[in-house]
Write a protein that holds these residues in place. Structure first.
Motif, PDB file in Angstrom:
ATOM      1  N   HIS A   1       0.796  -1.228   0.000  1.00  0.00           N
ATOM      2  CA  HIS A   1       0.000   0.000   0.000  1.00  0.00           C
ATOM      3  C   HIS A   1       0.832   1.283   0.000  1.00  0.00           C
ATOM      4  CE1 HIS A   1      -2.407   3.202   1.999  1.00  0.00           C
ATOM      5  NE2 HIS A   1      -3.247   2.849   1.059  1.00  0.00           N
TER       6      HIS A   1
ATOM      7  N   TYR B   1       3.825   1.826  -0.808  1.00  0.00           N
ATOM      8  CA  TYR B   1       4.630   2.004  -2.019  1.00  0.00           C
ATOM      9  C   TYR B   1       3.768   2.462  -3.186  1.00  0.00           C
ATOM     10  CZ  TYR B   1       8.100  -0.587   0.640  1.00  0.00           C
ATOM     11  OH  TYR B   1       8.967  -0.991   1.602  1.00  0.00           O
ATOM     12  N   CYS B   2       2.615   1.814  -3.310  1.00  0.00           N
ATOM     13  CA  CYS B   2       1.719   2.179  -4.409  1.00  0.00           C
ATOM     14  C   CYS B   2       1.247   3.612  -4.232  1.00  0.00           C
ATOM     15  CB  CYS B   2       0.506   1.264  -4.451  1.00  0.00           C
ATOM     16  SG  CYS B   2       0.887  -0.421  -4.913  1.00  0.00           S
ATOM     17  N   GLN B   3       1.019   3.978  -3.004  1.00  0.00           N
ATOM     18  CA  GLN B   3       0.556   5.320  -2.714  1.00  0.00           C
ATOM     19  C   GLN B   3       1.579   6.341  -3.176  1.00  0.00           C
ATOM     20  OE1 GLN B   3      -0.254   5.791   1.405  1.00  0.00           O
ATOM     21  NE2 GLN B   3      -2.231   6.731   1.027  1.00  0.00           N
ATOM     22  N   LYS B   4       2.836   6.024  -2.880  1.00  0.00           N
ATOM     23  CA  LYS B   4       3.921   6.900  -3.282  1.00  0.00           C
ATOM     24  C   LYS B   4       3.947   7.055  -4.800  1.00  0.00           C
ATOM     25  CE  LYS B   4       8.516   6.474  -1.571  1.00  0.00           C
ATOM     26  NZ  LYS B   4       9.391   5.478  -0.924  1.00  0.00           N
ATOM     27  N   LEU B   5       3.697   5.933  -5.449  1.00  0.00           N
ATOM     28  CA  LEU B   5       3.800   5.914  -6.895  1.00  0.00           C
ATOM     29  C   LEU B   5       2.639   6.623  -7.570  1.00  0.00           C
ATOM     30  CD1 LEU B   5       5.505   4.773  -9.209  1.00  0.00           C
ATOM     31  CD2 LEU B   5       4.176   2.696  -9.059  1.00  0.00           C
ATOM     32  N   PHE B   6       1.464   6.466  -7.036  1.00  0.00           N
ATOM     33  CA  PHE B   6       0.282   6.927  -7.767  1.00  0.00           C
ATOM     34  C   PHE B   6      -0.445   8.099  -7.147  1.00  0.00           C
ATOM     35  CE2 PHE B   6       0.678   2.473  -9.014  1.00  0.00           C
ATOM     36  CZ  PHE B   6       0.886   2.680 -10.357  1.00  0.00           C
ATOM     37  N   GLU B   7       0.093   8.662  -6.091  1.00  0.00           N
ATOM     38  CA  GLU B   7      -0.628   9.766  -5.480  1.00  0.00           C
ATOM     39  C   GLU B   7      -2.048   9.332  -5.154  1.00  0.00           C
ATOM     40  OE1 GLU B   7       0.272  12.960  -4.966  1.00  0.00           O
ATOM     41  OE2 GLU B   7       1.929  13.417  -6.309  1.00  0.00           O
ATOM     42  N   GLU B   8      -2.197   8.094  -4.794  1.00  0.00           N
ATOM     43  CA  GLU B   8      -3.548   7.581  -4.566  1.00  0.00           C
ATOM     44  C   GLU B   8      -4.252   8.427  -3.516  1.00  0.00           C
ATOM     45  OE1 GLU B   8      -6.974   4.981  -3.997  1.00  0.00           O
ATOM     46  OE2 GLU B   8      -5.779   5.836  -5.596  1.00  0.00           O
TER      47      GLU B   8
END
Lengths: 181, 238, 181
Positions: free
Chosen positions: A73, A75-82
């Motif tokens: 989570h 990491y993905c957040q960092k990547l996608f500005e989720e």
């Protein structure tokens, strides 16, 4: 039967956030639903206990889908500005809870429990596809009846409504002032 | 009397009453409605004095409570029937509070489930699917909510796909870093190259300026020499 | 380093058709590109030789992505051909939704929101008379402007566009932690 597993994983992957229903899977794999449920249960158990995987299989309503595990989570957040900062308001949660536990239910019944008007909230929840109209009650004004959707189950990690957290039991008071259960 | 909690923080009159019951350490299951009524009236009045807008639902409940209280204060000459009515009203209110409390509590658990689910990401349907769907059939009539669902998907994906590269440009490359990049880049260039060649990967004015400053530095360090011809500046590796 | 594998799988999964570039991965995982290439090489070899998996890892240019293995393709094809025959595809619904909510709108604007090329889809929707051209925008290339048609309104049982369900408010990317409603 294990040779079906990669195929199922592939299908779930392609389908993405919509997921795939049990009946769709049963049709394309040419396998009856009962055997498929069994197959999916054991596959899901194996899948979700495999620590080398970054994915997880979810079942909600009678749909299956793949999602990332929680470990990825941040990491993905960092990547996608989720925008997972999105939160439900207390009012939204209360309204959803009442519908989920009492469905099918009319707006008036919801308002009686919450003690406030829920018209706008219901429209917002409809727009978010978390609840749906499932017909009308045969009474004055023919009010709409509402139920929660599969999206609701997915949003709150429920396989079925029977998995809803238990409603706290409180004694209610009878007219004679006695307590009853 | 001071109130630290404003009315906006409540989900309605029942929520406010539950708060008062908790704050005043009243027993919900053996509720003294007189005390609750008094607390509620005081609270609403205080909010009114603070010129806060109070939704009609609160006032409706206030009227009911005041009616209840005033009836109790009247000399008990009224018929017994009224007594029953009193009791019924009291029981109804307590039951409503209990029912509301149940859902309020369970909604917190729902929120926990949501937070947990929120840590797991979906992926959009693969584009290849489009090739498989024959859309030349007659469409069944579809709910307009399907449209909003589709729009939601788009918007969510739109946010997801906000290119990460944007963030990188916002980090702002330093002159030193740009010099390192340039030293690598110019290896691929011809012996003599134009200033504009060095700018090919610039995405905004800031980067153009940084590149120019880096070039000046490289000239200063004798890595590059330059000459001006027509309107273009040409560089040569030293 | 193997504990990074599930995280990488999760990231590749979420990034879907787009995939993730080496530099993005390196930044997010805080690992230098050279070590990452090594890591990815061995992960990919293991991943793609695992017959129990239905997915496959691809590397092209300096991007990585996950795709469904070929064995699952015919099933996926069957799934989407058969079970979604008379329904709108997600892509069609998305394109229609954008046009309905934003009309008049150009192809480029639609593509910006959907994040994929919509040329074919627009032609299909035009052919089905669900959208129409309503002039050209006075800008470079004079692109066509699109709006939805009467047939569209029929299909979605709308008498006017004002009846479209209200769009939930979305936060812009920078805002965080705000309430849904």
């Amino acid at each position: 039967m294990n040779d079906l597993r990669p195929i199922i994983e592939g299908i779930l992957f392609v389908s993405g956030d919509e997921g795939v229903s049990l009946s769709q899977l049963s049709e394309v794999l040419v396998i009856n639903e009962d055997s498929l449920v069994e197959l999916m249960d054991s596959y899901m158990t194996d899948y979700n206990s495999d620590e080398s995987k970054g994915l997880e299989m979810l079942c909600y309503g009678k749909r299956y889908k793949l999602v990332t595990k929680a470990i990825a989570h941040s990491y993905c957040q960092k990547l996608f500005e989720e925008t997972s900062g999105k939160q439900f308001s207390q009012a939204a949660l209360e309204t959803l809870a009442i519908i989920a536990y009492k469905q099918p239910v009319t707006r008036v019944e919801i308002e009686e429990i919450r003690g406030v008007s829920c018209d706008m909230m219901i429209r917002k929840l409809l727009a978010r596809n978390l609840i749906k109209e499932v017909g009308r009650l045969d009474t004055i004004g023919k009010p709409f009846l509402y139920e929660v959707t599969e999206d609701f189950m997915d949003t709150f990690s429920l396989t079925s409504l029977s998995e809803l957290p238990e409603l706290p039991e409180y004694q209610t008071v009878s007219e004679e002032g006695e307590l009853f259960y | 009397m001071e109130f630290f909690v404003t009315i906006e923080q409540f989900e309605g009159p029942l929520d406010l009453m539950l708060h008062l019951i908790k704050e005043k350490e009243l027993d919900l299951f053996d509720l003294d409605i007189n005390i609750l009524t008094q607390q509620y009236v005081e609270y609403i009045h205080a909010m009114e004095q603070m010129k806060l807008d109070i939704a009609s639902e609160y006032l409706l409940e206030l009227a009911t409570l005041i009616e209840y209280k005033s009836k109790k204060l009247l000399p008990n000459e009224a018929a017994e029937l009224d007594d029953n009515y009193q009791q019924q009203q009291e029981v109804d209110l307590v039951n409503r509070l209990i029912e509301y409390k149940k859902f309020k509590e369970v909604s917190i658990k729902l929120d926990d489930l949501y937070q947990e689910r929120n840590l797991k990401f979906d992926k959009p349907q693969s584009e290849i699917v489009n090739q498989w769907i024959d859309i030349n059939e007659n469409y069944e009539s579809t709910s307009a909510y399907e449209l909003i669902k589709a729009m939601n998907r788009c918007l969510k994906r739109f946010q997801l796909s906000q290119p990460y590269e944007v963030n990188i440009t916002q980090k702002r490359i330093s002159i030193e870093d740009r010099k390192k990049q340039l030293k690598i880049n110019i290896k691929k260039f011809n012996e003599v190259f134009a200033l504009s060649n060095t700018m090919y990967d610039c995405r905004d004015l800031y980067e153009v300026v940084i590149t120019f400053l880096a070039i000046l530095d490289l000239v200063n360090e004798n890595v590059l020499s330059f000459t001006i011809k027509d309107d273009e500046v040409y560089f040569k590796k030293v």
